[in-house]
Design a protein around this motif. Structure first.
Motif, short mmCIF file in Angstrom:
data_model
loop_
_atom_site.label_atom_id
_atom_site.label_comp_id
_atom_site.label_asym_id
_atom_site.label_seq_id
_atom_site.Cartn_x
_atom_site.Cartn_y
_atom_site.Cartn_z
N TYR A 3 39.46 39.91 35.69
CA TYR A 3 40.28 38.79 35.25
C TYR A 3 39.46 37.50 35.39
O TYR A 3 38.52 37.42 36.19
N ALA A 4 39.85 36.48 34.63
CA ALA A 4 39.11 35.21 34.63
C ALA A 4 39.55 34.30 35.77
O ALA A 4 39.73 33.10 35.60
N GLY A 5 39.71 34.88 36.94
CA GLY A 5 40.13 34.11 38.10
C GLY A 5 40.16 35.02 39.32
O GLY A 5 39.77 36.20 39.24
N TYR A 6 40.62 34.48 40.42
CA TYR A 6 40.71 35.29 41.64
C TYR A 6 41.93 34.85 42.43
O TYR A 6 42.53 33.79 42.16
N VAL A 7 42.32 35.64 43.41
CA VAL A 7 43.51 35.39 44.23
C VAL A 7 43.08 35.22 45.68
O VAL A 7 42.34 36.06 46.22
N VAL A 8 43.54 34.14 46.30
CA VAL A 8 43.35 33.94 47.74
C VAL A 8 44.57 34.53 48.43
O VAL A 8 45.69 34.02 48.29
N LEU A 9 44.37 35.61 49.16
CA LEU A 9 45.48 36.38 49.73
C LEU A 9 46.24 35.58 50.79
O LEU A 9 45.64 34.94 51.66
N SER A 10 47.56 35.65 50.70
CA SER A 10 48.40 35.05 51.75
C SER A 10 49.16 36.13 52.53
O SER A 10 49.41 35.97 53.72
N ARG A 11 49.52 37.24 51.87
CA ARG A 11 50.15 38.37 52.55
C ARG A 11 49.98 39.62 51.70
O ARG A 11 49.74 39.53 50.49
N SER A 12 50.10 40.74 52.35
CA SER A 12 49.99 41.99 51.59
C SER A 12 50.78 43.09 52.29
O SER A 12 51.14 42.97 53.47
N SER A 13 51.05 44.14 51.55
CA SER A 13 51.72 45.33 52.08
C SER A 13 50.92 46.54 51.62
O SER A 13 50.83 46.79 50.41
N PRO A 14 50.29 47.28 52.55
CA PRO A 14 50.31 47.11 54.00
C PRO A 14 49.60 45.83 54.44
O PRO A 14 48.80 45.28 53.67
N PRO A 15 49.88 45.35 55.67
CA PRO A 15 49.33 44.07 56.12
C PRO A 15 47.80 44.08 56.17
O PRO A 15 47.17 45.11 56.42
N GLU A 16 47.23 42.91 55.94
CA GLU A 16 45.78 42.72 56.01
C GLU A 16 45.39 42.37 57.45
O GLU A 16 46.08 41.60 58.11
N HIS A 17 44.28 42.92 57.93
CA HIS A 17 43.86 42.69 59.31
C HIS A 17 42.85 41.56 59.45
O HIS A 17 42.54 41.14 60.57
N LEU A 18 42.33 41.04 58.34
CA LEU A 18 41.34 39.96 58.41
C LEU A 18 42.01 38.60 58.58
O LEU A 18 43.13 38.39 58.08
N PRO A 19 41.34 37.65 59.25
CA PRO A 19 41.86 36.28 59.32
C PRO A 19 41.98 35.69 57.92
O PRO A 19 41.08 35.83 57.09
N ALA A 20 43.10 35.02 57.67
CA ALA A 20 43.36 34.51 56.31
C ALA A 20 42.45 33.34 55.97
O ALA A 20 42.00 32.60 56.85
N VAL A 21 42.19 33.19 54.69
CA VAL A 21 41.45 32.05 54.15
C VAL A 21 42.46 31.03 53.61
O VAL A 21 43.40 31.41 52.91
N VAL A 22 42.25 29.77 53.95
CA VAL A 22 43.16 28.73 53.48
C VAL A 22 42.84 28.41 52.02
O VAL A 22 41.70 28.07 51.69
N PRO A 23 43.81 28.53 51.12
CA PRO A 23 43.54 28.24 49.70
C PRO A 23 43.37 26.74 49.47
O PRO A 23 43.93 25.92 50.21
N PRO A 24 42.59 26.36 48.49
CA PRO A 24 42.45 24.92 48.19
C PRO A 24 43.76 24.35 47.67
O PRO A 24 44.53 25.05 47.00
N VAL A 25 44.01 23.08 48.00
CA VAL A 25 45.22 22.41 47.52
C VAL A 25 44.98 21.97 46.09
O VAL A 25 43.99 21.28 45.80
N PRO A 26 45.83 22.35 45.14
CA PRO A 26 45.62 21.96 43.74
C PRO A 26 45.86 20.49 43.52
O PRO A 26 46.52 19.80 44.32
N ASP A 27 45.32 19.97 42.44
CA ASP A 27 45.57 18.58 42.06
C ASP A 27 46.97 18.45 41.49
O ASP A 27 47.40 19.26 40.65
#
Length: 241
Positions: A168-192
């Motif tokens: 896809y012509a983009g990517y997703v910054v994960l906030s939650r998932s099922s099953p849960p993700e074990h990695l520390p979350a990345v803060v998404p950039p604030v849009p304009d």
């Protein structure tokens, strides 16, 4: 030069300076309100109800301007063999962002920033997952992957030859998932925020600064005209009938 230091000129100058200071402060207060409205609107965009990924960005579609910062959901399974790592991603200091392609029902893959890690040996959850996160466009810069599958930016065009399916012509910054993700979350950039958000406050700020400039101009005009009027009057009173 004496005209600028007469008691009248100095008194008017103090009044003008006080008015200009107050008006300038009111202008900056309105400018602060403008910034706050924009920041609140931008943050609110990240908390909208999520939409299905394909309703915002199709597998073969160009990234829409309205999709920046849009919360989305997607389901599929991670492709661990095509996982990559990004150094220097905003919100991930002194670590790598772990980016794993998610194979969606369309057959194409959406890159998912699952979290941050100091290790290059991080396995994604197995089986079908449902993810929710913030949709972002391809970054403007990013090298091709090195032998460790590390790059310095998520530039979709430079990654196409390093994965086994279409992206896809983009990517997703994960906030939650099922099953849960074990990695520390990345803060998404604030849009304009939209340029129109808080516009009234910006116009008020400009208005107060214009008023402050007008007060300064009027003080200069009154003081600079005063000697000429005084001289004219003295000549008039000195004439003989």
């Amino acid at each position: 030069m004496r005209r600028w230091f007469t008691p009248r000129a100095l008194g008017l100058g103090v009044i003008a300076l006080a008015l200009m200071t107050a008006m300038g402060a009111l202008g900056f207060w309105q400018l602060g309100a403008y910034d706050k409205h924009r920041n609140d609107a931008a943050s609110a965009m990240l908390h909208q109800p999520p939409a299905q990924l394909d309703s915002v960005l199709g597998p073969d579609a160009a990234f829409p301007a309205s999709g920046v910062g849009q919360p989305v959901t997607a389901r599929g399974r991670y492709d661990a063999t095509d996982q990559l790592y990004v150094r220097g991603l905003p919100g991930v200091p002194a670590a790598y962002a772990v980016v794993t392609p998610l194979i969606t029902p369309s057959g194409s893959m959406i890159l998912v920033v699952r979290g941050a890690s100091k290790s290059l040996q991080t396995r994604p959850p197995a089986g079908e997952v449902t993810v929710r996160g913030i949709l972002e466009p391809s970054q403007a810069t990013g090298d091709t992957l090195d032998r460790r599958r590390v790059t310095n930016g998520i530039r979709i065009a430079s990654l196409l030859n390093s994965v086994h399916r279409d992206l896809y012509a983009g990517y997703v910054v994960l906030s939650r998932s099922s099953p849960p993700e074990h990695l520390p979350a990345v803060v998404p950039p604030v849009p304009d925020a939209s340029r129109w958000v808080g516009l009234r406050n910006l116009l008020y700020a400009i208005q107060w600064w214009v008023f402050a400039g007008f007060v300064g101009f009027m003080w200069w005009r009154v003081v600079s005209d005063a000697p000429a009027q005084s001289a004219h009057g003295s000549v008039g009173y000195g004439r003989s009938p």
